[in-house]
Structure formats: structure tokens, C-alpha cells
Design a protein around this motif. Sequence first.
Motif: not given
Length: 117
Positions: A67-90
Motif C-alpha cells: 500500500s505504500t505508493l508514494l516515495s519518501a520525499d512525496g514526489a513520486r508514485l511507486l509501483c510495488t510490483a517492480h519499483g517503477a516510479s512516476f511523477d505524481k503531478t503528471t
Amino acid sequence: MAWTDYGSAPAPGTRICPASAVTGVHPMTVRTDRGDFPVIVLRDGDAVRAFVNACPHQYLPLDYRGSTLLSADGARLLCTAHGASFDKTTGAALAGADCGLDPVPVTQNGDHIVIAA
């Protein structure tokens, strides 16, 4: 793929959830007569954003393994299956995927978050 390409994409005006329920990052399912539509709704300051809850790497839900979908710095969405990261704004891919998340247009209509036109 655009969010409207999904067969279960809800029509504009469909209620997603109460606006008060969006206090962070929330994966949820919007159920309509078109089927179940997986979405992530998040509050970013005063803005509410939404993305299809499907990592473009394997099309698994971002919360597939946790359930942890936000990075520690709060800037990225994270895929828990394999670790991909995405900008949370775009939703743009930052690492681990060739393309970004599909944004879903949303707006606040009274006390609810709804699919925008």
C-alpha cells in the motif's frame, strides 16, 4: 493508451468518492455498468489528481504488492510490483517503465470527486 481506451472507463460526471476521503494517495475501483475501473486518486496540495491504476510496465495495479505508493520525499508514485516510479503531478515515467501512467481528468463537484469531461 488513453484512459478512455479502457472498456470500463467511466463516463464524465461519474462520482469517484467523497472529496473529504482524498487526503493522500488512494487506490480504488470505480464500479459502473461498464465494469470495474481501477484508479488512483491523490491530493497534491489543493489539487486532486487521478491516474489509471495500471503500471505500464506489466499492467499490474501499482498497489499489487503493498500500500505504500508514494516515495519518501512525496514526489513520486511507486509501483510495488517492480519499483517503477512516476511523477505524481503528471504521471510521467521517471524510472523502470518506458511510458507514464494514464491520467484521468477529475474535478471536485460539491462534496464529491467526479470524472471530468
